[in-house]
Design a protein around this motif. Structure first.
Motif, PDB file in Angstrom:
ATOM      1  N   ILE B 271       0.833  -1.204   0.000  1.00  0.00           N
ATOM      2  CA  ILE B 271       0.000   0.000   0.000  1.00  0.00           C
ATOM      3  C   ILE B 271       0.865   1.251   0.000  1.00  0.00           C
ATOM      4  CG2 ILE B 271      -1.813   1.212   1.214  1.00  0.00           C
ATOM      5  CD1 ILE B 271      -2.638  -1.307   2.460  1.00  0.00           C
ATOM      6  N   MET B 272       1.912   1.245   0.844  1.00  0.00           N
ATOM      7  CA  MET B 272       2.708   2.467   0.968  1.00  0.00           C
ATOM      8  C   MET B 272       3.404   2.814  -0.329  1.00  0.00           C
ATOM      9  SD  MET B 272       2.149   3.737   3.734  1.00  0.00           S
ATOM     10  CE  MET B 272       3.343   5.021   3.653  1.00  0.00           C
ATOM     11  N   THR B 273       4.073   1.816  -0.925  1.00  0.00           N
ATOM     12  CA  THR B 273       4.804   2.141  -2.146  1.00  0.00           C
ATOM     13  C   THR B 273       3.855   2.485  -3.273  1.00  0.00           C
ATOM     14  OG1 THR B 273       4.948  -0.228  -2.524  1.00  0.00           O
ATOM     15  CG2 THR B 273       6.891   0.855  -1.666  1.00  0.00           C
ATOM     16  N   GLY B 274       2.682   1.838  -3.274  1.00  0.00           N
ATOM     17  CA  GLY B 274       1.705   2.219  -4.283  1.00  0.00           C
ATOM     18  C   GLY B 274       1.285   3.665  -4.137  1.00  0.00           C
ATOM     19  N   SER B 275       1.077   4.076  -2.877  1.00  0.00           N
ATOM     20  CA  SER B 275       0.683   5.469  -2.675  1.00  0.00           C
ATOM     21  C   SER B 275       1.780   6.425  -3.088  1.00  0.00           C
ATOM     22  CB  SER B 275       0.341   5.717  -1.211  1.00  0.00           C
ATOM     23  OG  SER B 275      -0.347   4.643  -0.674  1.00  0.00           O
ATOM     24  N   ILE B 276       3.051   6.042  -2.818  1.00  0.00           N
ATOM     25  CA  ILE B 276       4.149   6.928  -3.231  1.00  0.00           C
ATOM     26  C   ILE B 276       4.132   7.093  -4.739  1.00  0.00           C
ATOM     27  CG2 ILE B 276       6.640   7.167  -3.302  1.00  0.00           C
ATOM     28  CD1 ILE B 276       6.835   5.689  -0.766  1.00  0.00           C
ATOM     29  N   CYS B 277       3.782   5.991  -5.444  1.00  0.00           N
ATOM     30  CA  CYS B 277       3.755   6.068  -6.897  1.00  0.00           C
ATOM     31  C   CYS B 277       2.807   7.144  -7.379  1.00  0.00           C
ATOM     32  CB  CYS B 277       3.289   4.735  -7.491  1.00  0.00           C
ATOM     33  SG  CYS B 277       4.561   3.511  -7.547  1.00  0.00           S
ATOM     34  N   LEU B 278       1.695   7.314  -6.655  1.00  0.00           N
ATOM     35  CA  LEU B 278       0.716   8.275  -7.133  1.00  0.00           C
ATOM     36  C   LEU B 278       1.221   9.701  -7.063  1.00  0.00           C
ATOM     37  CD1 LEU B 278      -2.546   6.852  -5.612  1.00  0.00           C
ATOM     38  CD2 LEU B 278      -2.007   7.094  -8.005  1.00  0.00           C
ATOM     39  N   ARG B 279       2.248   9.939  -6.227  1.00  0.00           N
ATOM     40  CA  ARG B 279       2.714  11.313  -6.081  1.00  0.00           C
ATOM     41  C   ARG B 279       4.086  11.530  -6.705  1.00  0.00           C
ATOM     42  NH1 ARG B 279      -0.367  15.187  -5.374  1.00  0.00           N
ATOM     43  NH2 ARG B 279       1.250  16.377  -4.343  1.00  0.00           N
ATOM     44  N   GLN B 280       4.568  10.550  -7.471  1.00  0.00           N
ATOM     45  CA  GLN B 280       5.911  10.684  -8.018  1.00  0.00           C
ATOM     46  C   GLN B 280       5.944  11.625  -9.197  1.00  0.00           C
ATOM     47  OE1 GLN B 280       8.974   9.746  -7.679  1.00  0.00           O
ATOM     48  NE2 GLN B 280       8.687   8.649  -5.770  1.00  0.00           N
ATOM     49  N   THR B 281       7.069  12.322  -9.328  1.00  0.00           N
ATOM     50  CA  THR B 281       7.238  13.139 -10.540  1.00  0.00           C
ATOM     51  C   THR B 281       8.256  12.533 -11.484  1.00  0.00           C
ATOM     52  OG1 THR B 281       8.913  14.396  -9.392  1.00  0.00           O
ATOM     53  CG2 THR B 281       6.689  15.299  -9.425  1.00  0.00           C
ATOM     54  N   ASP B 282       9.031  11.586 -10.981  1.00  0.00           N
ATOM     55  CA  ASP B 282      10.093  11.007 -11.790  1.00  0.00           C
ATOM     56  C   ASP B 282       9.585   9.684 -12.337  1.00  0.00           C
ATOM     57  OD1 ASP B 282      12.328   9.749 -12.726  1.00  0.00           O
ATOM     58  OD2 ASP B 282      13.607  10.472 -11.121  1.00  0.00           O
ATOM     59  N   LEU B 283       9.643   9.523 -13.641  1.00  0.00           N
ATOM     60  CA  LEU B 283       9.012   8.357 -14.263  1.00  0.00           C
ATOM     61  C   LEU B 283       9.681   7.056 -13.850  1.00  0.00           C
ATOM     62  CD1 LEU B 283       6.868   7.534 -16.226  1.00  0.00           C
ATOM     63  CD2 LEU B 283       8.454   7.910 -18.083  1.00  0.00           C
ATOM     64  N   SER B 285      11.436   6.496 -11.241  1.00  0.00           N
ATOM     65  CA  SER B 285      11.207   6.248  -9.823  1.00  0.00           C
ATOM     66  C   SER B 285       9.833   5.626  -9.623  1.00  0.00           C
ATOM     67  CB  SER B 285      11.333   7.570  -9.089  1.00  0.00           C
ATOM     68  OG  SER B 285      11.503   7.378  -7.747  1.00  0.00           O
ATOM     69  N   LEU B 286       8.862   6.068 -10.411  1.00  0.00           N
ATOM     70  CA  LEU B 286       7.520   5.498 -10.323  1.00  0.00           C
ATOM     71  C   LEU B 286       7.553   4.016 -10.634  1.00  0.00           C
ATOM     72  CD1 LEU B 286       4.593   7.469 -11.922  1.00  0.00           C
ATOM     73  CD2 LEU B 286       4.412   5.074 -11.489  1.00  0.00           C
ATOM     74  N   ILE B 287       8.231   3.667 -11.704  1.00  0.00           N
ATOM     75  CA  ILE B 287       8.290   2.257 -12.076  1.00  0.00           C
ATOM     76  C   ILE B 287       9.051   1.463 -11.022  1.00  0.00           C
ATOM     77  CG2 ILE B 287       8.854   0.676 -13.936  1.00  0.00           C
ATOM     78  CD1 ILE B 287       8.879   2.999 -15.820  1.00  0.00           C
ATOM     79  N   ALA B 288      10.086   2.075 -10.435  1.00  0.00           N
ATOM     80  CA  ALA B 288      10.848   1.377  -9.402  1.00  0.00           C
ATOM     81  C   ALA B 288       9.969   1.075  -8.199  1.00  0.00           C
ATOM     82  CB  ALA B 288      12.055   2.219  -8.991  1.00  0.00           C
ATOM     83  N   TYR B 289       9.198   2.077  -7.748  1.00  0.00           N
ATOM     84  CA  TYR B 289       8.334   1.826  -6.602  1.00  0.00           C
ATOM     85  C   TYR B 289       7.250   0.815  -6.926  1.00  0.00           C
ATOM     86  CZ  TYR B 289      10.351   5.202  -3.451  1.00  0.00           C
ATOM     87  OH  TYR B 289      11.197   5.865  -2.614  1.00  0.00           O
ATOM     88  N   SER B 290       6.815   0.799  -8.194  1.00  0.00           N
ATOM     89  CA  SER B 290       5.810  -0.209  -8.539  1.00  0.00           C
ATOM     90  C   SER B 290       6.417  -1.602  -8.454  1.00  0.00           C
ATOM     91  CB  SER B 290       5.239   0.082  -9.926  1.00  0.00           C
ATOM     92  OG  SER B 290       5.685  -0.837 -10.869  1.00  0.00           O
ATOM     93  N   SER B 291       7.738  -1.689  -8.768  1.00  0.00           N
ATOM     94  CA  SER B 291       8.426  -2.963  -8.606  1.00  0.00           C
ATOM     95  C   SER B 291       8.411  -3.408  -7.158  1.00  0.00           C
ATOM     96  CB  SER B 291       9.888  -2.846  -9.047  1.00  0.00           C
ATOM     97  OG  SER B 291      10.028  -3.050 -10.397  1.00  0.00           O
ATOM     98  N   VAL B 292       8.699  -2.456  -6.253  1.00  0.00           N
ATOM     99  CA  VAL B 292       8.707  -2.804  -4.828  1.00  0.00           C
ATOM    100  C   VAL B 292       7.343  -3.319  -4.412  1.00  0.00           C
ATOM    101  CG1 VAL B 292       9.076  -1.951  -2.508  1.00  0.00           C
ATOM    102  CG2 VAL B 292      10.457  -1.090  -4.344  1.00  0.00           C
ATOM    103  N   SER B 293       6.310  -2.653  -4.937  1.00  0.00           N
ATOM    104  CA  SER B 293       4.953  -3.041  -4.572  1.00  0.00           C
ATOM    105  C   SER B 293       4.647  -4.472  -5.015  1.00  0.00           C
ATOM    106  CB  SER B 293       4.002  -2.036  -5.204  1.00  0.00           C
ATOM    107  OG  SER B 293       2.696  -2.477  -5.145  1.00  0.00           O
ATOM    108  N   HIS B 294       4.973  -4.787  -6.277  1.00  0.00           N
ATOM    109  CA  HIS B 294       4.694  -6.142  -6.760  1.00  0.00           C
ATOM    110  C   HIS B 294       5.510  -7.170  -6.008  1.00  0.00           C
ATOM    111  CE1 HIS B 294       2.102  -5.270 -10.176  1.00  0.00           C
ATOM    112  NE2 HIS B 294       2.838  -4.221 -10.407  1.00  0.00           N
TER     113      HIS B 294
END
Lengths: 270, 460
Positions: B271-283, B285-294
């Motif tokens: 949940i946390m990393t998914g939420s961080i993804c919603l506020r990311q500005t760096d593309l 970094s977004l994909i990286a956090y989505s990796s952590v989430s999965h």
């Protein structure tokens, strides 16, 4: 023991003029410090062996059995090679020398005391050896973290490696010898490469990439090997030592040693 | 196994001896041939589950999908790197390819290892080429910091693993996986044994990464060049999951209670990393956090140790590997054109690069686990098994699925729809190479819908 002591004294005498070659005040200071520490250590060795001869009636090197004598001789030999907590002379002495003499100090000078250490390995106090080893590994790691001078960095790395060598002495002296050989090879590589690039500070290493890319790659690989990363050779002694330690039911010691390897790795990486 | 290892090693002389204009072509072609050869491993004929065995290496239904994924990715990595390396002198290009090949060799040996110590050594060995790729060919000045974080997080976790493995070897006499799966149970009751349990798992949890120790991942991904990101996301994270699956065989029955904090961390992390993804500005970094989430889902699936959990974990690992790598390639195509990863600056690409928009669409749909794609299969299996383990987990997994859908769509809409900024009008059109790259990433994902048994041979 008498002949051993004489050999060590002659060794010290011979290296003193080599160290004082550069007529630089720091070199002279380093020479003086080295002479004082080595002479103290040699005197302690003589004292310990005489004490053993007095109480046990034995001059043989590997028959030294009086507990006070073994402790003294272990501490004296530790002072000679620069194990913690008797390591304070090593960084400053190494800093005062030029790279070639530093190379000799780190490699050749270790051979003679180690020959003696290996011979007395059966009778030594295990707790003392373990303490020396763990402390050296930790001191070597932490002490090197703040250094920018390469010679001091290599001094602290030497302290850490010696710690690893000592800790396995009580269980499998062959591994000590293996670790020593591999360490000598790696340190010689480092010193010689640094001599070719004539750099003594970390900043001057940063400029090395355009000058000699092959040599820089070599330095990087040998630094990583000194740090003990698989699959480089430097990992092998660490792995075998950890294996022996765990076989002897000392997993906590093994973990502490492994973590201190991380400390050393950090300053190698810079 | 040698059939694959020796051609991979021979790729190194290939890169150094081919003339300058043919280097990229020959390496891509040869690595593609090796990848196709590795598909023959997918036929499992032996009863014990281990086939293709040599003295120290063998393949079984758990490691084969990951091995095929690794071999498949090498030509894709070489394809992806072609553009950004081309300004460099030829010897540096050759050393870059050599590093990728070395990494590949270590990965193949890691996945194929039967002795756990050999797996450990290869696990550590993969760190060095990755470190060199990140620090030498990364793009920003923070890459040195990222490299240090990467190395030290992983090593701090894996040194206790070494001690734990050596202790196991002392107790059991062997560390061969073939034998360990038959020796059980061990009597693990004291505090020291609990620490041993943590020591075994910590390395893999850091590598996965688990939510609490995941800080190295966004840094490493953002700073790495494209091939580094691809291999990191797709394969190196899976090394962690694979290691966990192998090690948990010998960790029962302690795992029932001791796994609680880690499962909680994993679920919360989704949940946390998914939420961080919603506020990311760096593309990136977004994909990286989505990796952590999965990977949090995967970790949860493995730690509860049910057959469906394992199956879901491995399906999700393979699917996530392909899709994440595809997303990084897409982000890289943007980066190569605008030299910026900020989402706001690369908006509205559908007008300019329409075919690339198709790939963005498919990749993002896969990321949010659209049926019938294998991402969904994996997630569904894990969510179901977590639910049967404890009904309360549905709160976090359900919320996590929702947030994943949210940020995947957010990523798609931000990059494709919306007004096109004026400065992006004169971008280069998409190269055929890039389309080929994306197709080769996403076609296996679509094909796996038809025959998922290739992936879940472990438990069925």
């Amino acid at each position: 023991w008498y002949l051993a002591w004489m050999g060590l004294e002659i060794n010290t005498m011979a290296i003193i003029p080599l160290m004082a070659q550069q007529h630089h005040p720091r070199a002279t200071e380093a020479t003086t410090k080295y002479f004082l520490t080595q002479a103290t250590a040699a005197a302690m060795i003589l004292f310990a062996s005489t004490m053993n001869a007095w109480t046990m009636g034995d001059w043989n090197i590997n028959q030294i059995s009086h507990p006070l004598a073994t402790t003294t001789v272990t501490l004296a030999l530790a002072l000679k090679i620069g194990l913690a907590p008797m390591h304070f002379w090593l960084p400053e002495v190494l800093q005062g020398l030029n790279l070639t003499t530093g190379l000799v100090l780190s490699t050749w000078q270790k051979l003679a005391p180690f020959a003696l250490i290996l011979q007395i390995s059966q009778n030594t106090n295990p707790a003392l050896l373990t303490t020396l080893g763990v402390m050296s590994a930790l001191v070597g790691g932490w002490g090197g973290l703040n250094q920018t001078q390469l010679r001091k960095l290599l001094a602290y790395s030497s302290i850490a490696h010696l710690g690893w060598m000592i800790i396995i002495l009580q269980f499998m002296p062959a591994l000590t010898l293996l670790n020593l050989t591999i360490y000598i090879t790696m340190t010689s590589t480092m010193f010689l490469s640094l001599k070719i690039m004539a750099s003594t500070k970390i900043n001057s290493l940063a400029l090395a990439w355009p000058k000699t890319p092959t040599l820089t790659t070599l330095i990087m690989l040998s630094l990583l090997s000194l740090g003990g990363l698989p699959p480089l050779t430097g990992f092998m002694p660490k792995w075998l030592i950890l294996q022996e330690l765990t076989k002897q039911d000392l997993p906590i010691t093994a973990t502490i040693m492994a973590m201190s390897a991380l400390l050393s790795l950090f300053f190698y990486l810079r | 196994m040698l059939k694959i290892l020796i051609p991979t090693l021979m790729l190194i002389p290939t890169t150094w001896l081919t003339p300058k204009s043919w280097v990229w072509t020959t390496t891509t072609a040869q690595s593609l041939a090796i990848a196709l050869l590795s598909l023959t491993w997918l036929k499992w004929t032996s009863e014990t589950g281990w086939s293709t065995s040599g003295p120290y290496m063998a393949t079984d239904p758990l490691s084969t999908p990951l091995l095929v994924l690794t071999c498949w990715l090498l030509p894709l990595m070489i394809l992806a790197s072609q553009n950004h390396i081309s300004p460099e002198p030829i010897n540096r290009q050759r050393s870059y390819i050599t590093l990728l090949i070395l990494l590949q060799t270590f990965l193949i040996m890691a996945f194929g290892a039967t002795e756990i110590i050999m797996f450990y050594i290869m696990f550590e060995a993969t760190l060095i080429p990755t470190l060199i790729i990140i620090t030498r060919w990364g793009n920003q000045t923070e890459r040195l910091n990222a490299g240090t974080y990467f190395l030290f997080y992983t090593l701090a976790g894996s040194l206790p693993l070494l001690v734990a493995l050596l202790m196991t070897q002392k107790d059991m006499g062997t560390l061969s996986m073939l034998i360990i799966q038959h020796t059980k149970p061990t009597n693990l009751l004291s505090w020291g044994d609990k620490i041993w349990w943590v020591g075994c798992l910590l390395a893999f949890l850091v590598k996965m990464p688990l939510y609490g120790v995941h800080l190295w991942l966004p840094k490493a991904h953002v700073e790495a060049p494209i091939a580094g990101s691809m291999v990191l996301a797709a394969v190196l994270l899976k090394l962690g999951g694979y290691g966990m699956m192998r090690i948990t065989i010998m960790l029962d029955p302690l795992t029932k209670e001791l796994a609680y904090p880690f499962i909680i961390l994993a679920l919360w992390g989704i949940i946390m990393t998914g939420s961080i993804c919603l506020r990311q500005t760096d593309l990136k970094s977004l994909i990286a956090y989505s990796s952590v989430s999965h990977m949090g889902l995967v970790a949860g699936g493995i730690l509860i140790q049910t057959p469906w959990g394992f199956t879901g974990a491995i399906i999700l690992m393979i699917a996530h590997g392909l899709v994440s790598s595809a997303l990084f390639c897409l982000a890289n195509t943007n980066y190569e054109r605008t030299h910026s990863r900020t989402l706001l600056l690369t908006r509205g690409l559908q007008m300019i690069l329409p075919l690339m928009a198709t790939w963005w669409f498919i990749a993002n749909l896969a990321n949010l686990a659209l049926p019938p794609l294998p991402n969904l299969m994996g997630e569904l299996a894990i969510i179901t098994s977590l639910f049967s383990w404890s009904p309360w987990t549905i709160v976090s997994t359900g919320l996590g699925t929702l947030i994943t859908a949210g940020y995947s769509l957010y990523m798609f809409l931000m990059t494709q729809r919306g007004p096109t900024p004026l400065h992006t009008i004169s971008l280069h059109p998409s190269h055929t190479r890039e389309h080929l790259l994306m197709a080769m990433h996403l076609i296996p994902v679509l094909l796996l819908v038809l025959k998922p048994e290739l992936m879940w041979g472990v438990c069925h």
